[in-house]
Design a protein around this motif. Structure first.
Motif, short mmCIF file in Angstrom:
data_model
loop_
_atom_site.label_atom_id
_atom_site.label_comp_id
_atom_site.label_asym_id
_atom_site.label_seq_id
_atom_site.Cartn_x
_atom_site.Cartn_y
_atom_site.Cartn_z
N THR A 193 -4.29 6.70 -3.05
CA THR A 193 -4.07 5.65 -2.06
C THR A 193 -4.10 4.34 -2.83
O THR A 193 -5.16 3.88 -3.26
N THR A 217 0.84 -1.19 0.00
CA THR A 217 0.00 0.00 0.00
C THR A 217 0.88 1.24 0.00
O THR A 217 1.96 1.25 0.58
N ARG A 233 0.87 5.85 -0.59
CA ARG A 233 0.23 7.14 -0.83
C ARG A 233 1.20 8.01 -1.64
O ARG A 233 2.36 8.13 -1.29
#
Length: 514
Positions: free
Chosen positions: A430, A419, A421
């Motif tokens: 995101t 993950t 950002r």
């Protein structure tokens, strides 16, 4: 006049450009005293009266903030409120790092914000730290306080708090089947800590931190699931603060349920938790009883502020009497008998054993990029023997058919999620990218007694016939082994087009063999 308009328009564009360059986000990360990211922390920029809340990774962000010095206040129940001045520069918008210390004596400040409820905090079921308000699916979270206050015994007691999800069947009280939007929540749609779990047992509610219910399609994240939604059970986690609880629940029909829950640090980098329970009960129905044992140990190893390993295991053993109720007469009428009447045999049984073990590794490359890897193993076995559903004739006579189930299952599950950002132009992203794979090996036996009549019983007059008391010998005829292999790759991106406009897009490739 035209030239003047052009000058004014040019000046206005330059002014907007200068203002937009001066408006930048202020971001950072919150840690607790043990070095773990702190989610759900309330943050306020006092001077601007702006509020936000940290996600499960401890990350927070204020948007459209002009350069300058601001008073930032961070608060959370049980932690010391911290206030500090942050100097923000447009040229160097460095992330703010805040560490909150434990404070069990008093709460210095409470900030009430609409996003603080458990149903507005980032979820395990989403695989990435996204505010539920930004997800297209309808989501409900039932927290530990609700589970405890309602003294929930079974998952159906918890699910009744969720609109649109309901208990559809219990098959002689041997398992619970849930439906949502017309679709069955089978084993494909039931999860524990993000890994699929068999639905042929009754999960232990006292071990759960919360239950997350995601209604609607979740195929991008989980592959082969029915479109009604999924249920994810999140177990209690180790803590670096020592504590515990011993409880005893007693109730009607001989219910007795002692339970223990202890947690604390083993060292500065290792914490543990162990909870377990024993439950014994009879029933309002004669000859029906239940006995179960459950234990759930877990260990958290904090290698450093960026890397942690969670080891988790549990074991459930549950033996009880299958009970199909009072049945029907001629498939149309409900018999006029006492609710305590038991139509089964004195010897019928259902024994379930379930064990799981998992390892969850988390690593933060920086404040924006994280890697999560999970390995899980599950063993499940069921041994059921008794008479089947009660369908009596008009006069109450019922030929009791025999049924036997003997099945064993082994699940191997793995998934890796990345993950991050980042920003492209004025759009914040995101991103979630992941791989998952699982292997199921199911072995089931068929028996020569299937469908055979045990004896004849009259549900209106039990003394009409002499009942058998022996246990018929059941001989296995065939053994069927069914291997199932699944794998998938998925990418999902949440685009923050503005504070109120978000776009969630994703794609998945899946493979299944059986």
């Amino acid at each position: 006049m035209t030239i003047l308009k052009n000058y004014l328009l040019t000046a206005l564009v330059l002014l907007i450009s200068l203002v937009s360059k001066a408006q930048q986000p202020v971001s950072g990360i919150i840690y607790s005293s043990d070095g773990k990211p702190a989610g759900g922390v309330n943050l306020e920029l006092k001077d601007l009266k702006k509020f936000t809340i940290s996600d499960s990774a401890g990350h927070f962000e204020f948007t459209n903030i002009a350069a300058g010095s601001y008073q930032l206040v961070a608060s959370f129940a049980g932690l010391q409120t911290k206030s500090q001045f942050v100097q923000f520069s447009v040229s160097q918008p460095a992330p703010v790092i805040i560490t909150l210390e434990e404070d069990s004596r008093e709460l210095q400040e409470v900030i009430v914000a609409s996003k603080k409820t458990i149903n507005n905090q980032p979820l395990t079921v989403g695989k990435v730290s996204i505010d539920p308000m930004d997800l297209p699916q309808s989501i409900t979270v039932v927290g530990q306080s609700t589970i405890k206050d309602q003294q929930a015994q079974r998952l159906s007691d918890v699910v009744r708090n969720v609109n649109g999800v309901y208990l559809a069947g219990a098959r002689a009280s041997t398992q619970e089947t849930f439906y949502a939007r017309g679709y069955n929540f089978s084993s494909n749609n039931m999860f524990k800590n993000g890994s699929r779990v068999n639905t042929g047992s009754f999960p232990e509610m006292s071990s759960l931190e919360k239950v997350e219910v995601l209604k609607g399609s979740a195929a991008i994240l989980y592959g082969n699931v029915a479109p009604g939604g999924i249920i994810n059970m999140v177990t209690k986690q180790p803590r670096f603060t020592a504590g515990g609880e011993v409880s005893l629940r007693a109730g009607s029909y001989g219910l007795l349920k002692p339970a223990v829950d202890f947690y604390g640090p083993l060292s500065k980098k290792v914490a543990y938790r162990i909870n377990g329970t024993y439950e014994k009960a009879d029933s309002y129905r004669a000859s029906v009883s239940s006995e179960r044992f459950y234990i759930n140990p877990s260990i958290l190893v904090k290698f450093n502020q960026k890397t942690s390993l969670l080891l988790h295991g549990d074991y459930l053993n549950h033996g009880f009497t299958p009970d199909f109720g009072i049945g029907s007469i001629a498939d149309t009428l409900i018999p006029n008998v006492s609710r305590s009447a038991f139509m089964g045999t004195q010897w019928q049984y259902n024994d379930v054993a379930q064990a799981t073990a998992s390892a969850n590794l988390k690593h933060a490359f920086n404040d924006n990029w994280n890697l999560v890897a999970n390995l899980s193993y599950q063993n499940y076995s069921r041994d059921y023997y008794g008479v089947e559903r009660i369908q009596a004739k008009q006069n109450g006579d019922w030929s009791r058919p025999l049924g036997k189930i003997n099945s064993k299952e082994n699940y191997y599950i793995a998934n890796v999620d990345l993950t991050g950002r980042f920003k492209t132009g004025s759009v914040n992203h995101t991103l979630l990218a992941g791989l998952d794979a699982d292997r199921y090996n199911t072995t089931a036996y068929s028996y020569d007694i299937a469908g055979k009549i045990y004896d004849t019983f009259n549900i209106l007059n039990p003394s009409k016939f002499i009942q058998r008391a022996d246990i018929p010998v059941a001989t296995a005829l065939t053994r069927t082994t069914t291997p199932v292999t699944r794998a998938g790759f998925y990418v999902q991106d949440l685009l923050h087009l503005s504070d109120k406009l978000k776009l969630l897009a994703g794609v998945r490739w899946s493979m299944q063999q059986s």
